[in-house]
Motif scaffolding. Sequence first.
Motif, PDB file in Angstrom:
ATOM      1  N   LEU A  12      20.796  73.895   0.235  1.00 49.36           N
ATOM      2  CA  LEU A  12      21.954  74.757   0.387  1.00 49.36           C
ATOM      3  C   LEU A  12      21.560  75.909   1.314  1.00 49.36           C
ATOM      4  CD1 LEU A  12      24.834  75.203  -0.758  1.00 49.36           C
ATOM      5  CD2 LEU A  12      23.784  76.652  -2.485  1.00 49.36           C
ATOM      6  N   ARG A  13      22.436  76.223   2.295  1.00 52.97           N
ATOM      7  CA  ARG A  13      22.095  77.295   3.223  1.00 52.97           C
ATOM      8  C   ARG A  13      23.283  78.205   3.474  1.00 52.97           C
ATOM      9  NH1 ARG A  13      22.393  75.328   7.922  1.00 52.97           N
ATOM     10  NH2 ARG A  13      23.222  73.300   7.373  1.00 52.97           N
ATOM     11  N   ASP A  14      22.968  79.411   3.958  1.00 58.12           N
ATOM     12  CA  ASP A  14      24.000  80.286   4.532  1.00 58.12           C
ATOM     13  C   ASP A  14      25.165  80.570   3.616  1.00 58.12           C
ATOM     14  OD1 ASP A  14      23.603  78.433   7.590  1.00 58.12           O
ATOM     15  OD2 ASP A  14      22.525  80.218   6.887  1.00 58.12           O
ATOM     16  N   VAL A  15      24.886  80.878   2.373  1.00 59.29           N
ATOM     17  CA  VAL A  15      25.980  81.179   1.456  1.00 59.29           C
ATOM     18  C   VAL A  15      26.099  82.689   1.327  1.00 59.29           C
ATOM     19  CG1 VAL A  15      26.885  80.876  -0.868  1.00 59.29           C
ATOM     20  CG2 VAL A  15      25.580  79.038   0.211  1.00 59.29           C
ATOM     21  N   SER A  16      27.254  83.215   1.666  1.00 65.51           N
ATOM     22  CA  SER A  16      27.499  84.660   1.560  1.00 65.51           C
ATOM     23  C   SER A  16      28.916  84.890   1.077  1.00 65.51           C
ATOM     24  CB  SER A  16      27.335  85.339   2.924  1.00 65.51           C
ATOM     25  OG  SER A  16      26.061  85.068   3.452  1.00 65.51           O
ATOM     26  N   ASP A  75      41.684  82.698  -7.416  1.00 69.10           N
ATOM     27  CA  ASP A  75      41.805  83.846  -6.522  1.00 69.10           C
ATOM     28  C   ASP A  75      41.135  83.611  -5.177  1.00 69.10           C
ATOM     29  OD1 ASP A  75      41.041  85.565  -9.502  1.00 69.10           O
ATOM     30  OD2 ASP A  75      43.033  85.418  -8.573  1.00 69.10           O
ATOM     31  N   ARG A  76      39.997  82.960  -5.218  1.00 64.14           N
ATOM     32  CA  ARG A  76      39.259  82.693  -4.002  1.00 64.14           C
ATOM     33  C   ARG A  76      38.764  81.256  -4.039  1.00 64.14           C
ATOM     34  NH1 ARG A  76      41.069  86.831  -3.134  1.00 64.14           N
ATOM     35  NH2 ARG A  76      40.164  88.837  -2.487  1.00 64.14           N
ATOM     36  N   VAL A  77      38.420  80.748  -2.861  1.00 62.85           N
ATOM     37  CA  VAL A  77      37.807  79.431  -2.847  1.00 62.85           C
ATOM     38  C   VAL A  77      36.593  79.462  -1.923  1.00 62.85           C
ATOM     39  CG1 VAL A  77      39.311  78.600  -0.995  1.00 62.85           C
ATOM     40  CG2 VAL A  77      38.201  76.963  -2.515  1.00 62.85           C
ATOM     41  N   LEU A  78      35.515  78.818  -2.360  1.00 60.96           N
ATOM     42  CA  LEU A  78      34.281  78.737  -1.578  1.00 60.96           C
ATOM     43  C   LEU A  78      34.046  77.268  -1.270  1.00 60.96           C
ATOM     44  CD1 LEU A  78      31.504  79.951  -0.604  1.00 60.96           C
ATOM     45  CD2 LEU A  78      30.671  79.550  -2.915  1.00 60.96           C
ATOM     46  N   CYS A  79      34.048  76.891  -0.012  1.00 62.56           N
ATOM     47  CA  CYS A  79      33.862  75.493   0.375  1.00 62.56           C
ATOM     48  C   CYS A  79      32.421  75.270   0.783  1.00 62.56           C
ATOM     49  CB  CYS A  79      34.787  75.140   1.543  1.00 62.56           C
ATOM     50  SG  CYS A  79      36.520  75.254   1.112  1.00 62.56           S
ATOM     51  N   TYR A 106      35.114  80.813   3.019  1.00 61.83           N
ATOM     52  CA  TYR A 106      35.338  81.565   1.777  1.00 61.83           C
ATOM     53  C   TYR A 106      36.529  82.474   1.975  1.00 61.83           C
ATOM     54  CZ  TYR A 106      34.725  84.817  -2.082  1.00 61.83           C
ATOM     55  OH  TYR A 106      34.926  85.574  -3.208  1.00 61.83           O
ATOM     56  N   GLY A 107      37.404  82.478   0.989  1.00 61.23           N
ATOM     57  CA  GLY A 107      38.547  83.388   1.085  1.00 61.23           C
ATOM     58  C   GLY A 107      39.652  82.966   0.149  1.00 61.23           C
ATOM     59  N   PRO A 108      40.818  83.613   0.249  1.00 61.55           N
ATOM     60  CA  PRO A 108      41.948  83.217  -0.594  1.00 61.55           C
ATOM     61  C   PRO A 108      42.379  81.802  -0.220  1.00 61.55           C
ATOM     62  CG  PRO A 108      42.354  85.325   0.514  1.00 61.55           C
ATOM     63  CD  PRO A 108      41.133  84.733   1.143  1.00 61.55           C
TER      64      PRO A 108
END
Lengths: 251, 283, 278
Positions: free
Chosen positions: A24-28, A200-204, A212-214
């Motif tokens: 897993l990389r680059d998750v912010s 509220d938010r979704v992380l793909c 990442y966002g609404p």
Amino acid sequence: MSARAARLDVDGLAASYGAGPPALRDVSFSARAGQAVAVLGPNGGGKTTLFRALLGELGTVAGSVAIGGAVAYVPQTERSRLDFPVSALDVALMGAYERTPWYRRIAAPDRALARAALERVGLAEHERRRFGELSGGQRQRALVARALVQDAGVLLLDEPFAGVDSTSEEAIMGILDGLRADGRVLLIATHDVEQARRWDRVLCLRGAQVAYGPPASTLTNAVLEATYGEEIVMLDCGHRAVAIQHHDHAH
Amino acid sequence: MQILHSGLLQRALVEIVVLGAACGALGVWLLHLRHAYAAESLAHAMLPGLVIASLLGIPLLLGAGAGVLATAALIALATRDARVGSEVAVGVTVTTAFGLGAVLALSPDVPVGLDKLLFGDLLGAGTADLLAAGALALLIALALAAGHRRLALTVFDPVAAPSLGARPARVELALLALLGVAFVAAVLSLGNLLVFALLVAPAAAAIRIAHGVASQLWLAAGLGAGAGLVGLVASAELDVAAGGSVALAAVALYALAALARPAGGRGVGGTRRSPVEALGAGR
Amino acid sequence: MRWLTDPLSAPFMQRALLVALALSVAGGLLGTWIVLRRLAFFAHAVGSATFPGLVVAGPWGIAPQLAALAAGLGFAGMLSRATRSGATSADAATGLLLAGALALGSVLASDVYESGAGVDRLLFGTLLGLGDGDVRLAVAVALVAAAATAALARTWLATGFDPAGARALGVAAARGDWLLLALLAATVVAALPAVGALLVSTLLVVPAATARLLTTSLSALLSTSVAVAAAESIAGLLLAYHLDLPPGPAIAIVGGAAFAGAALASAAPWRRGARVVT
């Protein structure tokens, strides 16, 4: 429940199993108290890896994680040991293990907390039943009760609606809304794109963070294609996208 | 009854009852963590260590300890190689260890009491052995009490365990260490072929009968102690091998439990499978 | 070359060699299936469980092979009952029943029949002291093993890889498996006089395990297992002759060393995670 400073800030996180390349990389992303984040992605795309990294189980190769409050994990119950002889109450009480020294019985306030948690998730009359004998939805709720006893600020839920009948699904939805109202942060791993739109938010995730966002603005066809690759099927002339999920039937 | 008159038998009785209780309880966790095969292999492969200690004239407990460590290391090494299944690699290690032990023990120059190493010498227990066994059993009991919740977490939910206060890798390692302690304590009494019976049979019986981990632990301890008592008394009255009698008593208790509760324990399984799947190591 | 020709001139060595080679064929062929179908622990357990049968065979006047077979089948039956409900895992049940069988043998040997040192022979074999019956049985089992492998290899492979699909095949798969188990029992019984109850894995598991490290295709596995088993048996026999060691254990040590050697020699990167293909 008193208000807490529950929050989750992840910055440039990379995690790996052992010495190989990062899984897993680059998750912010950041989540505030009361927010529910859907974590969307294909199998093997990193949802479970993210959870394990947040739990501190996996080595983080890069980046930082700041968590306000304890972290609780509500796993899929198919993977649990259904033959282990514990009752629903025993499971809820596990949330108090870390704060109870080995030579003491679990304190009365914690016991009351566990009973109250089971009541809150609707399992009060099942507290003595063996965990393995509960239905899938009931098992999920028992594990949520455990997270409540932990008084976790951040809850990681791994596909909480998988294999759950619709009555339990509604009950679980109600419970999750209640957790948000408490001011906790929820991360809900799911493969159901439609369900992801509710939060509220979704992380793909697909090995790395895709978006990442609404949900309304984030779940575009482009993002879905980037997340699922060719496992996406477009319906309604491109207005709706459905992800094809391969289920592992080897139980 | 002989047992009431002989100091030798009384010592053996105390030793085997204490060991039975400790092994019984430990066995419950061993079974829940699904380490039965590793445990058995560890016990069997200790043979060369015992033989070498016997040939060198050093205390057998040291040989047992060294044997356990060496075998555990070899098994860990073998398991790491994914090409051959761990089951087979462990089997190879055990067979080679048997061969090595037998070659050393059966040499015509210095015949070692191979029989005693394989099947135990319960009646040869001196006071020192008794004290050692008692101390080790106490250690096991304390460790199980202290680690109870962590063990439960490791079995039930290893992924979430760290967030609840337990590190599964460490817990499993500690349990294997306890296993080593149990073997070292019991191998002189029962021999390395039979010690597994006392470790697993009472526990397997308890798991079928009792609901709830705590009751399983207490019941297994009781059954283990009981097997020791019944076995030793029977061996004294019938004048047959002591270690074998204790092991048989333990297995008989299991057989009774299995007959009394044919479907007890609500385990996984029960679907129709081919006989090879049912008998083999299919998980 | 005296070290080779001297031993082979002795009749008892010739007999031992013949039996060893026959058992190498049976054990090598069957061992491949044992390893592929994950029956290694079971095979070892069946072998060890024959011990009480062997102990009573002499005193009760029964042929040892029959007594051993009865004990082995009894063990398999009890194991099957014990694991049926799933309350006890196969590993645990195998282990404790195995210990029980050994305990029974020990009790019977200790007083009932005062076998004493004879126990060592039963446990570790007497490859250098075999009778005609042992030779005939070994050769017969080798032939049956070869014929069965030729006829049933496909079924056994299919059942092993896809039990669910094989169940759909129905009767053929189940019958094939029963035959495999029967053949396993027969090979174990044939190997007992040579290597003893505790060391049947030496011929039935270790060579096949070593072969598995060296090759992946099924036909290569089968032939390599037999070759490795034969080589180990011969080497073990020679060592036993020259160094005055018990032959069964000597073969076991050679087998272990060969396995370790193969593991080290073939630990090349491209071999990691190889699977069996036909």
